[in-house]
Write an enzyme that holds these catalytic residues in place. Structure first.
Site, PDB file in Angstrom:
ATOM      1  N   HIS A 236      27.312  -5.649 -12.793  1.00 54.20           N
ATOM      2  CA  HIS A 236      28.338  -6.377 -12.043  1.00 54.20           C
ATOM      3  C   HIS A 236      27.790  -7.544 -11.231  1.00 54.20           C
ATOM      4  O   HIS A 236      28.493  -8.531 -11.029  1.00 54.20           O
ATOM      5  CB  HIS A 236      29.074  -5.436 -11.085  1.00 54.20           C
TER       6      HIS A 236
ATOM      7  N   GLY B 216      11.602   0.372   0.979  1.00 48.85           N
ATOM      8  CA  GLY B 216      12.293  -0.521   0.068  1.00 48.85           C
ATOM      9  C   GLY B 216      13.060  -1.613   0.784  1.00 48.85           C
ATOM     10  O   GLY B 216      13.388  -2.640   0.199  1.00 48.85           O
TER      11      GLY B 216
ATOM     12  N   CYS C  30       7.995  -0.502  -1.789  1.00 47.97           N
ATOM     13  CA  CYS C  30       7.315  -0.423  -0.494  1.00 47.97           C
ATOM     14  C   CYS C  30       7.688   0.914   0.135  1.00 47.97           C
ATOM     15  O   CYS C  30       8.249   1.774  -0.544  1.00 47.97           O
ATOM     16  CB  CYS C  30       7.634  -1.616   0.409  1.00 47.97           C
ATOM     17  N   GLY C  31       7.383   1.117   1.376  1.00 47.93           N
ATOM     18  CA  GLY C  31       7.641   2.411   2.006  1.00 47.93           C
ATOM     19  C   GLY C  31       9.102   2.805   1.980  1.00 47.93           C
ATOM     20  O   GLY C  31       9.469   3.864   1.472  1.00 47.93           O
TER      21      GLY C  31
ATOM     22  N   ARG D 118      35.433 -11.823 -13.852  1.00 48.64           N
ATOM     23  CA  ARG D 118      35.445 -11.524 -12.412  1.00 48.64           C
ATOM     24  C   ARG D 118      34.033 -11.431 -11.842  1.00 48.64           C
ATOM     25  O   ARG D 118      33.780 -11.851 -10.716  1.00 48.64           O
ATOM     26  CB  ARG D 118      36.235 -10.248 -12.123  1.00 48.64           C
TER      27      ARG D 118
ATOM     28  N   GLY E  33      12.200  -3.658   3.469  1.00 42.53           N
ATOM     29  CA  GLY E  33      11.457  -4.898   3.710  1.00 42.53           C
ATOM     30  C   GLY E  33      11.267  -5.708   2.446  1.00 42.53           C
ATOM     31  O   GLY E  33      11.448  -6.931   2.436  1.00 42.53           O
TER      32      GLY E  33
ATOM     33  N   HIS F 125       0.817  -1.216   0.000  1.00 43.98           N
ATOM     34  CA  HIS F 125       0.000   0.000   0.000  1.00 43.98           C
ATOM     35  C   HIS F 125       0.853   1.270   0.000  1.00 43.98           C
ATOM     36  O   HIS F 125       0.521   2.249  -0.649  1.00 43.98           O
ATOM     37  CB  HIS F 125      -0.955  -0.001   1.198  1.00 43.98           C
TER      38      HIS F 125
END
Length: 148
Positions: free
Chosen positions: A99, A69, A66-67, A134, A71, A9
């Site tokens: 990368h 990011g 999300c609020g 690499r 979680g 939400h």
């Protein structure tokens, strides 16, 4: 390219703003919900829905909002094969793909504005894994963690 997008939400309004932008850039979008900013939902449910689209091959990449990011990023990274990164700048968004083969972008709707989010999403969507030795070696090490 197919991109799955989801939010809770708190991220709904930013997600809704990003969808037409991504479509205008030529990406096929799969909206994994939620469908309202008013109905409180749990971010892990929607993070998993978007991440599973990538794992199933129905999407090439995913974006989860999300609020903060945080979680969403934690939840998505619990699924083996997902390499989610929380990015609030364009450099991290493209470098994470180039990368680290990042396949899920997490954004915090309460942290960044929509203009910056657009730039970040464009950087993420356009980026391609370098396949340099690499980076492949490091990615193989990360994959080995999922086997233990």
């Amino acid at each position: 390219m197919k991109i799955a997008i989801a939010s809770d939400h708190a991220g709904f309004r930013l997600k809704a703003a990003l969808i037409p932008l991504l479509r205008n850039l030529g990406y096929e979008i799969s909206d994994q919900g939620t469908d309202s900013a008013e109905k409180v939902v749990d971010y892990p449910d929607f993070a998993a829905k978007a991440a599973r689209e990538v794992l199933a091959g129905r999407a090439d990449k995913a974006i989860i909002v999300c609020g903060s990011g945080v979680g969403a990023c934690i939840a998505a990274n619990k699924l083996a094969g997902i390499r989610a990164g929380l990015c609030h700048d364009t450099y991290s968004a493209h470098q994470g793909v180039e990368h680290d083969d990042m396949n899920v972008l997490c954004l915090g709707a309460r942290i960044i504005g929509s203009s910056l989010a657009v730039e970040i999403v464009e950087s993420f969507a356009k980026a391609v894994f370098s396949n340099e030795a690499r980076h492949v070696r490091r990615l193989d090490k990360i994959r080995s963690f999922e086997q233990k």
